[in-house]
Scaffold this active site. Structure first.
Site, PDB file in Angstrom:
ATOM      1  N   LYS A  23       0.841  -1.199   0.000  1.00  0.00           N
ATOM      2  CA  LYS A  23       0.000   0.000   0.000  1.00  0.00           C
ATOM      3  C   LYS A  23       0.872   1.243   0.000  1.00  0.00           C
ATOM      4  O   LYS A  23       2.041   1.232   0.388  1.00  0.00           O
ATOM      5  CB  LYS A  23      -0.938   0.011   1.217  1.00  0.00           C
ATOM      6  CG  LYS A  23      -0.250   0.016   2.593  1.00  0.00           C
ATOM      7  CD  LYS A  23       0.205   1.370   3.075  1.00  0.00           C
ATOM      8  CE  LYS A  23       0.894   1.300   4.437  1.00  0.00           C
ATOM      9  NZ  LYS A  23       1.619   2.551   4.778  1.00  0.00           N
ATOM     10  N   ASP A 150      -2.845  -1.674   9.982  1.00  0.00           N
ATOM     11  CA  ASP A 150      -2.839  -1.738   8.520  1.00  0.00           C
ATOM     12  C   ASP A 150      -3.346  -3.068   7.975  1.00  0.00           C
ATOM     13  O   ASP A 150      -3.542  -3.195   6.762  1.00  0.00           O
ATOM     14  CB  ASP A 150      -1.423  -1.505   7.986  1.00  0.00           C
ATOM     15  CG  ASP A 150      -0.942  -0.069   8.157  1.00  0.00           C
ATOM     16  OD1 ASP A 150      -1.784   0.807   8.433  1.00  0.00           O
ATOM     17  OD2 ASP A 150       0.266   0.160   8.012  1.00  0.00           O
TER      18      ASP A 150
END
Length: 311
Positions: A23, A150
Protein backbone atom coordinates in the site's frame (compact mmCIF):
# COMPACT_ATOMS: atom_id res chain seq x y z
CA UNK A 1 -13.32 -17.68 -3.12
CA UNK A 2 -16.04 -19.49 -1.22
CA UNK A 3 -15.42 -21.94 1.58
CA UNK A 4 -16.43 -24.79 -0.74
CA UNK A 5 -13.96 -23.72 -3.42
CA UNK A 6 -11.22 -23.34 -0.81
CA UNK A 7 -11.92 -26.78 0.61
CA UNK A 8 -11.81 -28.36 -2.84
CA UNK A 9 -8.47 -26.69 -3.52
CA UNK A 10 -7.04 -27.98 -0.25
CA UNK A 11 -8.13 -31.55 -0.93
CA UNK A 12 -6.56 -31.42 -4.39
CA UNK A 13 -3.29 -29.73 -3.55
CA UNK A 14 -2.78 -29.77 0.22
CA UNK A 15 -1.64 -26.14 -0.02
CA UNK A 16 -3.14 -22.69 -0.46
CA UNK A 17 -1.37 -19.64 -1.91
CA UNK A 18 -2.62 -16.10 -1.41
CA UNK A 19 -1.34 -12.98 -3.17
CA UNK A 20 -1.58 -9.75 -1.16
CA UNK A 21 -0.63 -6.17 -2.15
CA UNK A 22 1.51 -3.40 -0.75
CA UNK A 23 0.00 0.00 0.00
CA UNK A 24 0.80 3.66 -0.23
CA UNK A 25 -0.83 6.29 1.98
CA UNK A 26 -1.97 9.07 -0.33
CA UNK A 27 -3.06 10.94 2.79
CA UNK A 28 -1.84 10.22 6.30
CA UNK A 29 -3.30 12.72 8.75
CA UNK A 30 -2.09 12.06 12.31
CA UNK A 31 -3.70 13.34 15.49
CA UNK A 32 -2.03 13.92 18.83
CA UNK A 33 -1.01 10.93 20.92
CA UNK A 34 -3.90 9.36 22.84
CA UNK A 35 -3.62 8.18 26.46
CA UNK A 36 -3.14 4.61 25.17
CA UNK A 37 -0.14 5.73 23.11
CA UNK A 38 -1.85 5.34 19.76
CA UNK A 39 -2.79 8.22 17.44
CA UNK A 40 -6.11 8.87 15.75
CA UNK A 41 -5.63 8.80 11.99
CA UNK A 42 -7.33 9.76 8.78
CA UNK A 43 -5.47 7.34 6.55
CA UNK A 44 -6.30 7.12 2.85
CA UNK A 45 -4.90 3.81 1.67
CA UNK A 46 -4.26 2.87 -1.95
CA UNK A 47 -3.21 -0.70 -2.77
CA UNK A 48 -0.39 -0.91 -5.34
CA UNK A 49 0.81 -3.68 -7.61
CA UNK A 50 3.72 -4.98 -5.54
CA UNK A 51 2.81 -8.24 -3.88
CA UNK A 52 3.89 -10.88 -1.39
CA UNK A 53 2.67 -14.45 -1.85
CA UNK A 54 1.84 -16.55 1.20
CA UNK A 55 1.66 -20.33 0.87
CA UNK A 56 0.36 -22.48 3.72
CA UNK A 57 0.62 -26.26 3.94
CA UNK A 58 -0.28 -28.71 6.70
CA UNK A 59 2.57 -29.36 9.16
CA UNK A 60 3.24 -30.99 12.52
CA UNK A 61 3.73 -27.57 14.12
CA UNK A 62 3.62 -23.88 13.26
CA UNK A 63 6.61 -22.90 11.16
CA UNK A 64 7.45 -19.77 9.14
CA UNK A 65 9.93 -19.52 6.27
CA UNK A 66 10.67 -16.62 3.96
CA UNK A 67 12.44 -16.03 0.65
CA UNK A 68 13.02 -12.97 -1.51
CA UNK A 69 14.68 -9.55 -1.19
CA UNK A 70 15.72 -8.80 2.41
CA UNK A 71 14.15 -12.05 3.63
CA UNK A 72 16.85 -12.20 6.31
CA UNK A 73 15.19 -9.20 8.00
CA UNK A 74 11.85 -10.99 8.40
CA UNK A 75 11.28 -12.59 11.84
CA UNK A 76 10.46 -16.27 11.60
CA UNK A 77 9.08 -16.71 15.13
CA UNK A 78 5.69 -16.02 16.72
CA UNK A 79 6.22 -12.25 16.42
CA UNK A 80 5.71 -12.50 12.66
CA UNK A 81 2.24 -11.19 11.78
CA UNK A 82 1.63 -14.19 9.52
CA UNK A 83 2.26 -16.53 12.46
CA UNK A 84 0.11 -14.37 14.74
CA UNK A 85 -2.70 -14.49 12.19
CA UNK A 86 -2.60 -18.30 12.05
CA UNK A 87 -2.60 -18.52 15.86
CA UNK A 88 -5.49 -16.05 16.21
CA UNK A 89 -7.62 -17.87 13.64
CA UNK A 90 -6.88 -21.29 15.15
CA UNK A 91 -7.70 -20.10 18.67
CA UNK A 92 -11.02 -18.70 17.48
CA UNK A 93 -11.99 -22.12 16.13
CA UNK A 94 -10.46 -24.28 18.87
CA UNK A 95 -7.87 -25.93 16.65
CA UNK A 96 -4.09 -26.14 16.66
CA UNK A 97 -2.19 -23.91 14.18
CA UNK A 98 -0.28 -26.80 12.67
CA UNK A 99 0.78 -25.13 9.48
CA UNK A 100 3.90 -24.23 7.54
CA UNK A 101 3.67 -20.61 6.36
CA UNK A 102 6.02 -19.68 3.52
CA UNK A 103 6.36 -16.01 2.55
CA UNK A 104 7.66 -15.05 -0.90
CA UNK A 105 8.66 -11.43 -0.33
CA UNK A 106 8.47 -8.76 -2.99
CA UNK A 107 7.11 -5.90 -0.88
CA UNK A 108 10.04 -3.93 0.64
CA UNK A 109 10.79 -4.98 4.22
CA UNK A 110 10.40 -2.25 6.87
CA UNK A 111 9.69 0.16 4.04
CA UNK A 112 6.45 1.82 5.08
CA UNK A 113 4.43 -0.19 2.55
CA UNK A 114 2.71 -2.56 5.03
CA UNK A 115 4.60 -5.67 3.97
CA UNK A 116 4.29 -7.29 7.39
CA UNK A 117 0.60 -6.40 7.55
CA UNK A 118 0.12 -7.85 4.08
CA UNK A 119 1.69 -11.11 5.23
CA UNK A 120 -0.67 -11.22 8.21
CA UNK A 121 -3.73 -10.70 6.02
CA UNK A 122 -2.47 -13.20 3.46
CA UNK A 123 -1.78 -15.88 6.04
CA UNK A 124 -5.18 -15.35 7.63
CA UNK A 125 -7.02 -15.83 4.33
CA UNK A 126 -4.81 -18.78 3.36
CA UNK A 127 -5.26 -20.61 6.66
CA UNK A 128 -9.01 -20.00 6.55
CA UNK A 129 -9.08 -21.71 3.14
CA UNK A 130 -6.65 -24.49 4.12
CA UNK A 131 -8.71 -25.36 7.19
CA UNK A 132 -12.03 -25.01 5.28
CA UNK A 133 -13.41 -22.63 7.91
CA UNK A 134 -15.51 -20.50 5.54
CA UNK A 135 -15.13 -17.33 7.62
CA UNK A 136 -17.01 -14.26 6.44
CA UNK A 137 -15.14 -11.14 5.38
CA UNK A 138 -16.42 -9.40 8.53
CA UNK A 139 -15.00 -12.17 10.72
CA UNK A 140 -11.63 -12.00 8.99
CA UNK A 141 -11.56 -8.19 9.23
CA UNK A 142 -12.23 -8.39 12.98
CA UNK A 143 -9.16 -10.61 13.41
CA UNK A 144 -7.15 -8.31 11.13
CA UNK A 145 -8.00 -5.32 13.34
CA UNK A 146 -6.70 -7.22 16.38
CA UNK A 147 -3.42 -7.92 14.58
CA UNK A 148 -2.58 -4.36 13.56
CA UNK A 149 -3.80 -1.06 12.16
CA UNK A 150 -2.84 -1.74 8.52
CA UNK A 151 -3.85 -5.41 8.35
CA UNK A 152 -7.56 -4.88 7.53
CA UNK A 153 -6.71 -2.81 4.45
CA UNK A 154 -4.25 -5.45 3.25
CA UNK A 155 -7.18 -7.87 3.18
CA UNK A 156 -9.52 -5.48 1.33
CA UNK A 157 -7.19 -3.72 -1.12
CA UNK A 158 -8.41 -1.14 -3.62
CA UNK A 159 -8.70 2.18 -1.84
CA UNK A 160 -10.15 3.01 1.56
CA UNK A 161 -10.28 5.61 4.28
CA UNK A 162 -9.08 4.26 7.61
CA UNK A 163 -10.00 6.03 10.84
CA UNK A 164 -9.37 5.28 14.51
CA UNK A 165 -5.92 3.67 14.40
CA UNK A 166 -6.56 3.21 10.68
CA UNK A 167 -8.33 -0.12 11.15
CA UNK A 168 -11.93 1.11 10.65
CA UNK A 169 -12.31 1.21 6.89
CA UNK A 170 -14.64 2.82 4.39
CA UNK A 171 -13.99 1.70 0.78
CA UNK A 172 -13.37 4.53 -1.70
CA UNK A 173 -14.05 4.84 -5.42
CA UNK A 174 -11.07 5.10 -7.76
CA UNK A 175 -11.86 6.36 -11.25
CA UNK A 176 -8.69 5.36 -13.09
CA UNK A 177 -5.17 3.97 -12.95
CA UNK A 178 -2.42 5.83 -11.12
CA UNK A 179 1.25 5.26 -11.99
CA UNK A 180 3.82 5.12 -9.21
CA UNK A 181 7.53 4.68 -8.60
CA UNK A 182 8.79 3.50 -5.21
CA UNK A 183 12.40 4.16 -4.25
CA UNK A 184 13.60 1.59 -1.73
CA UNK A 185 16.21 2.90 0.70
CA UNK A 186 18.94 0.91 2.41
CA UNK A 187 17.85 -0.22 5.87
CA UNK A 188 14.48 0.35 7.51
CA UNK A 189 12.78 2.85 9.77
CA UNK A 190 11.00 1.73 12.91
CA UNK A 191 7.35 2.81 12.84
CA UNK A 192 7.27 3.37 16.64
CA UNK A 193 10.43 5.49 16.34
CA UNK A 194 8.85 7.63 13.62
CA UNK A 195 5.71 8.18 15.69
CA UNK A 196 7.87 9.06 18.71
CA UNK A 197 9.70 11.63 16.59
CA UNK A 198 6.34 12.98 15.38
CA UNK A 199 5.34 13.44 19.04
CA UNK A 200 8.62 15.23 19.76
CA UNK A 201 8.31 17.54 16.77
CA UNK A 202 4.68 18.43 17.53
CA UNK A 203 5.00 18.63 21.34
CA UNK A 204 4.49 22.40 21.37
CA UNK A 205 1.91 22.45 18.58
CA UNK A 206 -1.86 22.28 18.62
CA UNK A 207 -2.33 19.11 16.53
CA UNK A 208 -5.75 19.25 14.82
CA UNK A 209 -8.06 16.22 14.72
CA UNK A 210 -7.28 14.23 11.57
CA UNK A 211 -9.75 14.40 8.69
CA UNK A 212 -9.77 13.21 5.09
CA UNK A 213 -9.24 15.90 2.46
CA UNK A 214 -12.36 16.17 0.24
CA UNK A 215 -10.23 17.36 -2.69
CA UNK A 216 -8.04 14.26 -2.44
CA UNK A 217 -11.06 11.94 -2.32
CA UNK A 218 -12.50 13.72 -5.37
CA UNK A 219 -9.20 13.31 -7.26
CA UNK A 220 -9.15 9.58 -6.50
CA UNK A 221 -12.74 9.19 -7.63
CA UNK A 222 -12.05 11.08 -10.86
CA UNK A 223 -8.83 9.19 -11.59
CA UNK A 224 -7.08 12.57 -11.94
CA UNK A 225 -3.36 12.17 -11.27
CA UNK A 226 -2.59 15.89 -11.44
CA UNK A 227 -5.31 16.72 -8.91
CA UNK A 228 -4.21 13.85 -6.67
CA UNK A 229 -0.62 15.08 -6.79
CA UNK A 230 -1.69 18.48 -5.48
CA UNK A 231 -3.32 16.90 -2.43
CA UNK A 232 -0.86 14.18 -1.33
CA UNK A 233 0.13 14.62 2.33
CA UNK A 234 1.88 12.61 5.01
CA UNK A 235 2.02 14.05 8.53
CA UNK A 236 4.76 11.54 9.40
CA UNK A 237 7.06 12.81 6.65
CA UNK A 238 8.80 15.51 8.76
CA UNK A 239 9.54 12.88 11.43
CA UNK A 240 10.89 10.40 8.85
CA UNK A 241 13.08 13.12 7.31
CA UNK A 242 14.31 14.12 10.76
CA UNK A 243 15.44 10.55 11.42
CA UNK A 244 16.72 9.97 7.86
CA UNK A 245 17.67 13.36 6.30
CA UNK A 246 19.01 11.70 3.14
CA UNK A 247 15.43 10.94 2.07
CA UNK A 248 15.01 14.62 1.18
CA UNK A 249 17.58 14.19 -1.59
CA UNK A 250 15.70 11.17 -2.94
CA UNK A 251 12.43 13.11 -2.97
CA UNK A 252 14.09 16.00 -4.82
CA UNK A 253 15.67 13.66 -7.38
CA UNK A 254 12.35 12.07 -8.31
CA UNK A 255 10.59 15.43 -8.53
CA UNK A 256 13.34 16.85 -10.76
CA UNK A 257 12.97 13.81 -13.03
CA UNK A 258 9.33 14.61 -13.70
CA UNK A 259 7.24 13.11 -10.92
CA UNK A 260 4.00 14.99 -10.33
CA UNK A 261 4.49 14.65 -6.57
CA UNK A 262 6.71 12.85 -4.09
CA UNK A 263 6.27 11.80 -0.49
CA UNK A 264 7.56 9.39 2.11
CA UNK A 265 5.45 6.23 2.07
CA UNK A 266 3.85 5.78 5.51
CA UNK A 267 6.55 5.81 8.16
CA UNK A 268 9.26 5.31 5.50
CA UNK A 269 11.96 4.97 4.46
CA UNK A 270 10.52 4.02 1.06
CA UNK A 271 9.66 7.14 -0.96
CA UNK A 272 6.74 7.26 -3.40
CA UNK A 273 6.50 9.21 -6.66
CA UNK A 274 3.23 9.77 -8.51
CA UNK A 275 3.67 10.19 -12.28
CA UNK A 276 1.36 11.13 -15.12
CA UNK A 277 1.81 7.89 -17.07
CA UNK A 278 3.86 4.71 -17.47
CA UNK A 279 6.51 6.41 -19.62
CA UNK A 280 7.08 9.11 -17.01
CA UNK A 281 7.31 6.45 -14.30
CA UNK A 282 10.09 4.68 -16.20
CA UNK A 283 12.03 7.95 -16.55
CA UNK A 284 11.69 8.74 -12.86
CA UNK A 285 12.84 5.24 -11.90
CA UNK A 286 15.85 5.54 -14.22
CA UNK A 287 16.85 8.87 -12.67
CA UNK A 288 16.47 7.54 -9.14
CA UNK A 289 18.66 4.52 -9.88
CA UNK A 290 21.29 6.66 -11.62
CA UNK A 291 21.45 9.03 -8.64
CA UNK A 292 22.64 6.33 -6.25
CA UNK A 293 20.26 7.72 -3.63
CA UNK A 294 18.26 4.50 -3.35
CA UNK A 295 18.87 0.78 -3.47
CA UNK A 296 16.25 0.07 -6.11
CA UNK A 297 13.28 1.74 -7.79
CA UNK A 298 10.05 -0.13 -8.52
CA UNK A 299 7.51 0.92 -11.13
CA UNK A 300 3.91 -0.13 -10.61
CA UNK A 301 0.30 1.06 -10.74
CA UNK A 302 -2.74 1.35 -8.53
CA UNK A 303 -5.30 0.40 -7.41
CA UNK A 304 -4.61 -3.28 -6.82
CA UNK A 305 -6.93 -5.97 -5.54
CA UNK A 306 -6.74 -7.08 -1.93
CA UNK A 307 -5.70 -10.50 -0.63
CA UNK A 308 -6.79 -13.22 -3.06
CA UNK A 309 -6.43 -17.01 -3.16
CA UNK A 310 -4.54 -17.76 -6.37
CA UNK A 311 -3.98 -21.50 -6.00
Amino acid sequence: MSGGEAAAGVRAEGAVTVRVPAKVNVQLAVGAARPDGFHDLANVFLAVGLHDEITVTPADELRVTCAGPDAHQVPLDATNLAARAAIALAERHGIEPRVHIHIDKDIPVAGGMAGGSADGAGALLACDALWSLGSTEAELLAICAELGSDVPFSLLGGAALGVGRGERLTPLDVGGTFHWVFAVADGGLSTPAVYAEFDRLTAAADVPPPAADPALLAALSAGDATALAATLTNDLQPAALSLRPSLATTLATGTAAGALAALVSGSGPTTAFLTKDEESAAAVAEALLASGNCRTARVTSAPAAGARVIS
